[in-house]
Enzyme design. Structure first.
Site, mmCIF file in Angstrom:
data_model
loop_
_atom_site.group_PDB
_atom_site.id
_atom_site.type_symbol
_atom_site.label_atom_id
_atom_site.label_comp_id
_atom_site.label_asym_id
_atom_site.label_seq_id
_atom_site.Cartn_x
_atom_site.Cartn_y
_atom_site.Cartn_z
ATOM 1 N N ASP A 91 0.856 -1.193 0.000
ATOM 2 C CA ASP A 91 0.000 0.000 0.000
ATOM 3 C C ASP A 91 0.887 1.236 0.000
ATOM 4 O O ASP A 91 2.064 1.179 0.365
ATOM 5 C CB ASP A 91 -0.911 0.019 1.235
ATOM 6 C CG ASP A 91 -1.869 1.214 1.209
ATOM 7 O OD1 ASP A 91 -2.513 1.431 0.169
ATOM 8 O OD2 ASP A 91 -1.960 1.936 2.207
ATOM 9 N N SER A 92 0.299 2.353 -0.398
ATOM 10 C CA SER A 92 1.036 3.613 -0.354
ATOM 11 C C SER A 92 1.403 3.967 1.090
ATOM 12 O O SER A 92 2.355 4.703 1.316
ATOM 13 C CB SER A 92 0.186 4.728 -0.957
ATOM 14 O OG SER A 92 -1.048 4.808 -0.269
ATOM 15 N N TYR A 131 -0.776 8.574 -2.546
ATOM 16 C CA TYR A 131 -0.701 8.371 -3.992
ATOM 17 C C TYR A 131 -1.927 8.963 -4.703
ATOM 18 O O TYR A 131 -1.917 9.123 -5.919
ATOM 19 C CB TYR A 131 -0.694 6.863 -4.313
ATOM 20 C CG TYR A 131 0.627 6.148 -4.154
ATOM 21 C CD1 TYR A 131 1.717 6.715 -3.498
ATOM 22 C CD2 TYR A 131 0.767 4.863 -4.684
ATOM 23 C CE1 TYR A 131 2.913 6.018 -3.363
ATOM 24 C CE2 TYR A 131 1.953 4.160 -4.553
ATOM 25 C CZ TYR A 131 3.026 4.732 -3.898
ATOM 26 O OH TYR A 131 4.197 4.029 -3.780
ATOM 27 N N GLY A 132 -2.986 9.224 -3.912
ATOM 28 C CA GLY A 132 -4.305 9.547 -4.479
ATOM 29 C C GLY A 132 -4.340 10.667 -5.493
ATOM 30 O O GLY A 132 -5.166 10.653 -6.397
ATOM 31 N N CYS A 180 -4.165 -1.390 -2.278
ATOM 32 C CA CYS A 180 -4.325 0.062 -2.421
ATOM 33 C C CYS A 180 -5.167 0.273 -3.670
ATOM 34 O O CYS A 180 -4.805 -0.206 -4.757
ATOM 35 C CB CYS A 180 -2.947 0.702 -2.601
ATOM 36 S SG CYS A 180 -2.990 2.455 -2.996
ATOM 37 N N ASN A 181 -6.273 0.964 -3.520
ATOM 38 C CA ASN A 181 -7.163 1.174 -4.664
ATOM 39 C C ASN A 181 -6.511 2.036 -5.734
ATOM 40 O O ASN A 181 -6.680 1.799 -6.925
ATOM 41 C CB ASN A 181 -8.456 1.838 -4.192
ATOM 42 C CG ASN A 181 -9.332 0.874 -3.429
ATOM 43 O OD1 ASN A 181 -10.156 0.191 -4.014
ATOM 44 N ND2 ASN A 181 -9.140 0.784 -2.127
ATOM 45 N N GLU A 193 -4.521 9.562 8.189
ATOM 46 C CA GLU A 193 -3.058 9.587 8.337
ATOM 47 C C GLU A 193 -2.631 10.443 9.539
ATOM 48 O O GLU A 193 -1.619 10.190 10.162
ATOM 49 C CB GLU A 193 -2.390 10.137 7.064
ATOM 50 C CG GLU A 193 -2.471 9.202 5.862
ATOM 51 C CD GLU A 193 -1.416 8.107 5.866
ATOM 52 O OE1 GLU A 193 -0.328 8.314 6.408
ATOM 53 O OE2 GLU A 193 -1.711 7.016 5.330
ATOM 54 N N CYS A 201 -11.298 2.971 -0.859
ATOM 55 C CA CYS A 201 -9.977 3.410 -0.413
ATOM 56 C C CYS A 201 -9.709 2.691 0.900
ATOM 57 O O CYS A 201 -10.575 2.662 1.788
ATOM 58 C CB CYS A 201 -9.947 4.920 -0.206
ATOM 59 S SG CYS A 201 -8.410 5.466 0.580
ATOM 60 N N THR A 202 -8.524 2.137 0.989
ATOM 61 C CA THR A 202 -8.239 1.256 2.131
ATOM 62 C C THR A 202 -8.151 1.988 3.464
ATOM 63 O O THR A 202 -8.181 1.366 4.513
ATOM 64 C CB THR A 202 -6.924 0.512 1.859
ATOM 65 O OG1 THR A 202 -5.933 1.480 1.507
ATOM 66 C CG2 THR A 202 -7.095 -0.478 0.742
ATOM 67 N N HIS A 203 -8.048 3.309 3.419
ATOM 68 C CA HIS A 203 -8.029 4.070 4.677
ATOM 69 C C HIS A 203 -9.423 4.224 5.286
ATOM 70 O O HIS A 203 -9.557 4.467 6.476
ATOM 71 C CB HIS A 203 -7.499 5.489 4.437
ATOM 72 C CG HIS A 203 -6.018 5.578 4.307
ATOM 73 N ND1 HIS A 203 -5.328 4.971 3.290
ATOM 74 C CD2 HIS A 203 -5.104 6.221 5.066
ATOM 75 C CE1 HIS A 203 -4.046 5.253 3.424
ATOM 76 N NE2 HIS A 203 -3.875 6.001 4.499
HETATM 77 N N1 DGL Z 1 -4.478 3.487 0.151
HETATM 78 C C1 DGL Z 1 -4.914 4.365 -0.902
HETATM 79 C C2 DGL Z 1 -6.132 3.807 -1.616
HETATM 80 O O1 DGL Z 1 -6.678 2.764 -1.267
HETATM 81 C C3 DGL Z 1 -5.241 5.738 -0.404
HETATM 82 C C4 DGL Z 1 -4.101 6.522 0.132
HETATM 83 C C5 DGL Z 1 -3.342 7.324 -0.899
HETATM 84 O O2 DGL Z 1 -3.880 8.254 -1.502
HETATM 85 O O3 DGL Z 1 -2.185 6.986 -1.049
HETATM 86 O O4 DGL Z 1 -6.551 4.415 -2.575
#
Ligand code: DGL
Length: 275
Positions: free
Chosen positions: A11-12, A43-44, A74-75, A159, A193-195
């Site tokens: 994941d990011s 990463y979004g 990570c999506n 975060e 989104c995994t968060h």
């Molecule tokens: N984990 C990322 C996702 O599932 C979101 C966090 C990011 O933007 O890096 O999209």
């Protein structure tokens, strides 16, 4: 140190820990390596090229570290990098390795859960703009209506450990209202989104009646289990020591602290660099 042949989860940052948690609850016997590119998260909002480059570096690192199978937990990486890795990189450079994402397994189940077939997707700007969910769901469940809403403040809230504080209420309600205003017939919302599962208490508080939310962890886990059943040549390579090793591109102590919020347990973490 790492012993065995592991399932890699990338994941990011921290978000993929919600996916890892779902997988380990279902399949605790395997060995896992989790890699968070915390130093370069989020990463979004990054471009396709950059997300591809960063994700490929992480995948290569996990391959080097004895993972024949990597899950992009990570999506954003699944939306922007997975297809190119599967179609361009693997056939040429790593034909025996596999990389799987989180979007297809989620898209598969949602069509059976929604009654109205009007489905909302909450995700990062990158995932929404990629239209990956829309395309995948329309392919698997023709006739569905898919509405996306980017939630740019939700990842920073998580975060920065603000997800259960009063300040988060405004942003959670605002994004839910914006989504529902686009289509009041939505009865199912994907947390793409995994968060976002960390915001679930607040999301449930502002969710209109009759609308349900799908966190991904459990569906990714059952999809992976099914994949391993259908691919014994992969499953037989994987060792079963029940271990999990955590790697981060940021400070190990910072990761250790935040990971305990996601996992509710103490973890051992190692710093690595990606390039
Ligand atoms: N984990 C990322 C996702 O599932 C979101 C966090 C990011 O933007 O890096 O999209």
């Amino acid at each position: 140190m790492i012993n065995g042949t592991c399932i890699g989860v990338f994941d990011s940052g921290y978000g993929g820990l919600t996916i890892l948690d779902g997988i380990r609850q279902r399949m605790p016997e395997y060995d896992y390596i989790y890699l968070g590119d915390n130093a370069r998260a989020p990463y979004g909002t990054r471009s396709f090229d950059v997300v591809y480059e960063f994700t490929l570096q992480a995948v290569k690192k996990l391959f080097e570290m004895s993972c024949p199978l990597v899950i992009l937990g990570c999506n954003t990486a699944s939306a922007k990098a997975l297809r190119s890795i599967q179609q361009k990189y693997l056939p040429q450079y790593a034909p025996d390795r596999r990389v799987l994402g989180v979007i297809r397994p989620t898209a598969e189940v949602v069509g059976d859960i929604s009654h109205t077939k009007h489905i909302g997707v909450l995700a990062t700007e990158g995932t929404i703009k990629s239209e990956s969910y829309k395309l995948e769901i329309e392919k698997l469940h023709p006739g569905s209506t898919i509405i996306g809403q980017a939630c740019p403040m939700w990842v920073p809230l998580v975060e920065n450990n603000e997800f259960d504080k009063p300040g988060a209420d405004y942003f959670v309600k605002d994004s839910l209202d914006k989504l529902m205003a686009q289509d009041p017939l939505i009865d199912t919302i994907i947390l793409g989104c995994t968060h976002y599962p960390l915001l679930l208490n607040k999301i449930n508080q502002y969710l209109p009646q009759g609308v349900q939310v799908i966190p991904q962890g459990q569906y990714i886990a059952s999809s992976l289990e099914d994949y391993l059943r259908r691919h014994p040549e992969m499953d037989e390579q994987l060792t079963r020591g029940g271990t999990c090793q955590y790697l981060t591109t940021e400070s190990a102590s910072k990761f250790r602290e935040s990971a305990s919020l996601f996992l509710n347990e103490e973890v051992t973490v190692e710093h690595i660099t990606l390039n």
